[in-house]
Design a protein around this motif. Structure first.
Motif, PDB file in Angstrom:
ATOM      1  N   ARG A 158      -7.738   3.040  -3.579  1.00 50.87           N
ATOM      2  CA  ARG A 158      -9.191   3.231  -3.596  1.00 50.87           C
ATOM      3  C   ARG A 158      -9.853   1.920  -3.980  1.00 50.87           C
ATOM      4  O   ARG A 158      -9.234   1.052  -4.584  1.00 50.87           O
ATOM      5  N   LYS A 159     -11.112   1.808  -3.611  1.00 56.92           N
ATOM      6  CA  LYS A 159     -11.887   0.654  -4.046  1.00 56.92           C
ATOM      7  C   LYS A 159     -12.313   0.839  -5.495  1.00 56.92           C
ATOM      8  O   LYS A 159     -12.659   1.940  -5.917  1.00 56.92           O
ATOM      9  N   VAL A 160     -12.278  -0.238  -6.238  1.00 56.49           N
ATOM     10  CA  VAL A 160     -12.628  -0.185  -7.667  1.00 56.49           C
ATOM     11  C   VAL A 160     -14.141  -0.252  -7.811  1.00 56.49           C
ATOM     12  O   VAL A 160     -14.799  -1.105  -7.207  1.00 56.49           O
ATOM     13  N   ALA A 203       0.813  -1.222   0.000  1.00 54.73           N
ATOM     14  CA  ALA A 203       0.000   0.000   0.000  1.00 54.73           C
ATOM     15  C   ALA A 203       0.842   1.264   0.000  1.00 54.73           C
ATOM     16  O   ALA A 203       0.381   2.308  -0.466  1.00 54.73           O
ATOM     17  N   THR A 204       2.076   1.192   0.519  1.00 51.84           N
ATOM     18  CA  THR A 204       2.859   2.415   0.669  1.00 51.84           C
ATOM     19  C   THR A 204       4.134   2.438  -0.163  1.00 51.84           C
ATOM     20  O   THR A 204       4.828   3.453  -0.179  1.00 51.84           O
ATOM     21  N   MET A 205       4.486   1.349  -0.850  1.00 51.91           N
ATOM     22  CA  MET A 205       5.686   1.367  -1.688  1.00 51.91           C
ATOM     23  C   MET A 205       5.500   2.355  -2.830  1.00 51.91           C
ATOM     24  O   MET A 205       4.374   2.653  -3.248  1.00 51.91           O
ATOM     25  N   ASP A 206       6.626   2.887  -3.335  1.00 53.13           N
ATOM     26  CA  ASP A 206       6.516   3.895  -4.400  1.00 53.13           C
ATOM     27  C   ASP A 206       5.955   3.274  -5.674  1.00 53.13           C
ATOM     28  O   ASP A 206       5.940   2.048  -5.843  1.00 53.13           O
ATOM     29  N   ALA A 207       5.492   4.150  -6.557  1.00 54.24           N
ATOM     30  CA  ALA A 207       4.762   3.696  -7.744  1.00 54.24           C
ATOM     31  C   ALA A 207       5.600   2.782  -8.623  1.00 54.24           C
ATOM     32  O   ALA A 207       5.111   1.767  -9.137  1.00 54.24           O
ATOM     33  N   ALA A 208       6.882   3.119  -8.805  1.00 51.63           N
ATOM     34  CA  ALA A 208       7.733   2.294  -9.681  1.00 51.63           C
ATOM     35  C   ALA A 208       7.912   0.896  -9.102  1.00 51.63           C
ATOM     36  O   ALA A 208       7.845  -0.102  -9.840  1.00 51.63           O
ATOM     37  N   GLU A 209       8.119   0.808  -7.796  1.00 52.99           N
ATOM     38  CA  GLU A 209       8.294  -0.508  -7.173  1.00 52.99           C
ATOM     39  C   GLU A 209       6.993  -1.300  -7.208  1.00 52.99           C
ATOM     40  O   GLU A 209       7.000  -2.522  -7.397  1.00 52.99           O
ATOM     41  N   TRP A 210       5.850  -0.613  -7.025  1.00 51.76           N
ATOM     42  CA  TRP A 210       4.547  -1.270  -7.095  1.00 51.76           C
ATOM     43  C   TRP A 210       4.322  -1.877  -8.471  1.00 51.76           C
ATOM     44  O   TRP A 210       3.943  -3.039  -8.611  1.00 51.76           O
ATOM     45  N   VAL A 269      -6.343  -5.864 -10.952  1.00 51.64           N
ATOM     46  CA  VAL A 269      -5.847  -6.024  -9.587  1.00 51.64           C
ATOM     47  C   VAL A 269      -6.288  -4.806  -8.784  1.00 51.64           C
ATOM     48  O   VAL A 269      -5.887  -3.679  -9.095  1.00 51.64           O
ATOM     49  N   ALA A 270      -7.116  -5.014  -7.777  1.00 52.16           N
ATOM     50  CA  ALA A 270      -7.599  -3.934  -6.917  1.00 52.16           C
ATOM     51  C   ALA A 270      -7.094  -4.191  -5.508  1.00 52.16           C
ATOM     52  O   ALA A 270      -7.643  -5.022  -4.784  1.00 52.16           O
ATOM     53  N   LEU A 271      -6.032  -3.495  -5.124  1.00 53.96           N
ATOM     54  CA  LEU A 271      -5.403  -3.752  -3.833  1.00 53.96           C
ATOM     55  C   LEU A 271      -6.378  -3.507  -2.680  1.00 53.96           C
ATOM     56  O   LEU A 271      -6.345  -4.209  -1.668  1.00 53.96           O
ATOM     57  N   ASP A 272      -7.258  -2.516  -2.833  1.00 49.61           N
ATOM     58  CA  ASP A 272      -8.176  -2.150  -1.743  1.00 49.61           C
ATOM     59  C   ASP A 272      -9.572  -2.745  -1.916  1.00 49.61           C
ATOM     60  O   ASP A 272     -10.493  -2.343  -1.211  1.00 49.61           O
ATOM     61  N   GLY A 273      -9.730  -3.665  -2.863  1.00 54.42           N
ATOM     62  CA  GLY A 273     -11.002  -4.345  -3.016  1.00 54.42           C
ATOM     63  C   GLY A 273     -11.931  -3.665  -4.019  1.00 54.42           C
ATOM     64  O   GLY A 273     -11.539  -2.725  -4.724  1.00 54.42           O
TER      65      GLY A 273
END
Length: 521
Positions: free
Chosen positions: A451-453, A400-407, A476-480
């Motif tokens: 955010r939720k999708v 949830a908190t890693m930077d965008a490139a690493e995500w 892929v929706a990390l937050d559901g």
């Protein structure tokens, strides 16, 4: 006389009828009374059975509570013995990851389509009467048409082959780039493991402290034990200084057993004797001290530590004053040879500490302290590091908190390992390719977090799949997802993955144990 006789006969008949009715009434009342008595007896029996079953259930509750108490005491009594069957040494080479990359699989792009053959287009030669009746001219016309069709088919085949070759080269470049990134990542990780192992072997104080923090962090205690400690290493003396937080006396159950009181219909707690609580607490802190030193000595195969200096402190509230206190209840200083000669399986923990000339509080339950073996803040202030296992043990990457490139790289590595050629990400979106024959083809991948999708995002992925002519879409929706998001994707070739599903895939395919904590804690 006849009337008198008739009157008497009627009176007799009425008397007989009344008598019959009276007998029937008496019989019916008797039957009702008997039925009522039987019902009352049955009700009484049911009530007795209900009371018996209820009493058995409450007695079973007491037995279950007592079983929990016995299990808790068993865990406390085995604090020292439970670590003796565990090899506390950490082989750092086991942290290194093998550099294994799946071979390049071109899929259908690796198989060229057959080149058109003239034999498939050439018309048949005229024969017999047809040849005599102008068949030659017709054959020439058919041949000219076939040549044009063959030339067109060959040009189309050449165009398809050129396009296939370009796509194959692109996929190979993408594979090579992904392979190089993956191998570089593993090589860097393994190099860091080697660097750390070399630093430990060379007695670098920070690395030695980190290694023994890993050792003590691996030690499994009951959930309510603090597992909070400070370590320092003095390389010239080869001394390891340990300040270990001991559990408070409250870890010992104050209830000795539970009994069911039928009269009060309640579980009655029988209190544990105060003398037993004090005795058990002294044994527990003694076992924690011996266990900590044992784990350090056993894990030290390189002979880094010649002497361990241990302070066992407790952070608690003094019930006499209501103030926070931190007394030292155990103070131990021992060299590795003396300690290694002790057979811990057969010792009495309290007697063992006395044998080692340790300082042990005469009344630890009353927080009576002893002089500490070492003052970390004075003797090793520059090399002391603090560790809270319960707080610091979770070093898993936080998606949830890693930077965008690493995500994006994490998502690309995952699906790349699963067989997709991911290509380059654009704001969390990929035009990927599934190289499998028959089931393969273009795949659209979207990854969203923060955010939720909703249904609109699901429909947008479906539209992107249709526009790209893809065989499948992965969201892929990390937050559901919002409830309507799944409905919007119904009937479309979409696969919706939430945060828990992503964690499972990362663990299964990449061996990465990640976490999802929006606040970063």
């Amino acid at each position: 006389m006849q009337r008198t006789h008739a009157t008497q006969a009627a009176a007799e008949q009425r008397a007989r009828t009344a008598a019959t009715q009276q007998r029937q009434l008496i019989r019916r009342n008797a039957e009702l009374a008997m039925a009522a008595a039987q019902q009352a007896a049955a009700d009484a029996e049911r009530q007795r059975e209900h009371r018996r079953l209820y009493a058995e259930a409450r007695t079973a509750d007491a037995a279950a509570a007592n079983a929990d108490l016995r299990a808790r005491l068993s865990d406390l009594d085995s604090l020292l013995l439970s670590t003796l069957d565990v090899d506390d040494h950490i082989d750092l080479d086991r942290f290194k990851k093998p550099i294994e990359v799946p071979p390049f699989d071109p899929g259908p792009l690796g198989r060229p389509t057959p080149e058109p053959s003239w034999q498939s287009y050439a018309p048949q030669e005229p024969r017999g009467v047809g040849k005599i009746l102008g068949g030659e001219r017709l054959h020439q016309q058919q041949t000219a048409q076939a040549e044009r069709a063959f030339a067109q088919a060959k040009a189309q085949w050449a165009e398809r082959e050129e396009r296939r070759t370009r796509q194959l080269a692109l996929r190979r470049r993408q594979y090579e780039e992904s392979r190089k990134r993956y191998e570089a990542k593993l090589l860097a990780y393994n190099a860091e493991v080697d660097r750390f192992a070399a630093a430990v072997a060379n007695a670098d104080p920070a690395s030695v402290v980190e290694y023994f923090a890993m050792v003590l962090g691996n030690s499994v205690y009951p959930d309510d034990f603090p597992q909070h400690f400070r370590l320092a290493y003095l390389p010239k003396k080869r001394h390891l200084l340990v300040e270990y937080h001991l559990p408070p006396v409250e870890v010992i159950p104050v209830v000795k057993e539970y009994r069911y009181d039928r009269v009060r219909d309640d579980l009655v707690a029988v209190p544990r004797d105060e003398a037993e609580i004090r005795r058990r607490y002294t044994e527990i802190i003694s076992m924690v001290a011996l266990r900590t030193v044992h784990e350090i000595i056993e894990a030290d195969r390189g002979g880094l530590v010649a002497e361990v200096l241990f302070n066992g402190i407790v952070d608690t509230i003094d019930r006499r004053t209501g103030r926070f206190v931190r007394p030292c209840l155990v103070s131990l200083r021992t060299d590795r040879d003396t300690f290694a000669a002790i057979k811990l399986r057969r010792v009495d923990p309290v007697a063992c500490l006395k044998h080692l000339h340790a300082g042990l509080s005469p009344s630890p339950a009353e927080l009576e302290g002893v002089p500490p073996a070492v003052d970390l803040d004075r003797d090793a202030i520059d090399s002391t590091q603090e560790f809270n296992v319960l707080r610091d043990i979770d070093e898993r990457p936080n998606l949830a908190t890693m930077d965008a490139a690493e995500w994006e790289q994490t998502v690309a590595d995952l699906f790349g390992t699963m067989g997709l050629a991911m290509g380059t990400a654009a704001d969390g979106r990929w035009q990927a390719t599934d190289p499998r024959p028959l089931f393969g083809g273009p795949v659209v991948v979207h990854a969203v977090r923060g955010r939720k999708v909703d249904a609109a995002a699901t429909r947008a992925l479906g539209d992107a799949v249709a526009e790209a002519g893809a065989t499948k879409g992965i969201l892929v929706a990390l937050d559901g997802y919002e409830p309507q998001a799944h409905e919007a994707g119904a009937g479309r070739p979409l696969e919706l993955l939430d945060g828990p599903a992503l964690l499972n895939l990362l663990a299964e395919h990449l061996g990465v144990k990640a976490r999802i904590e929006p606040d970063g804690s």
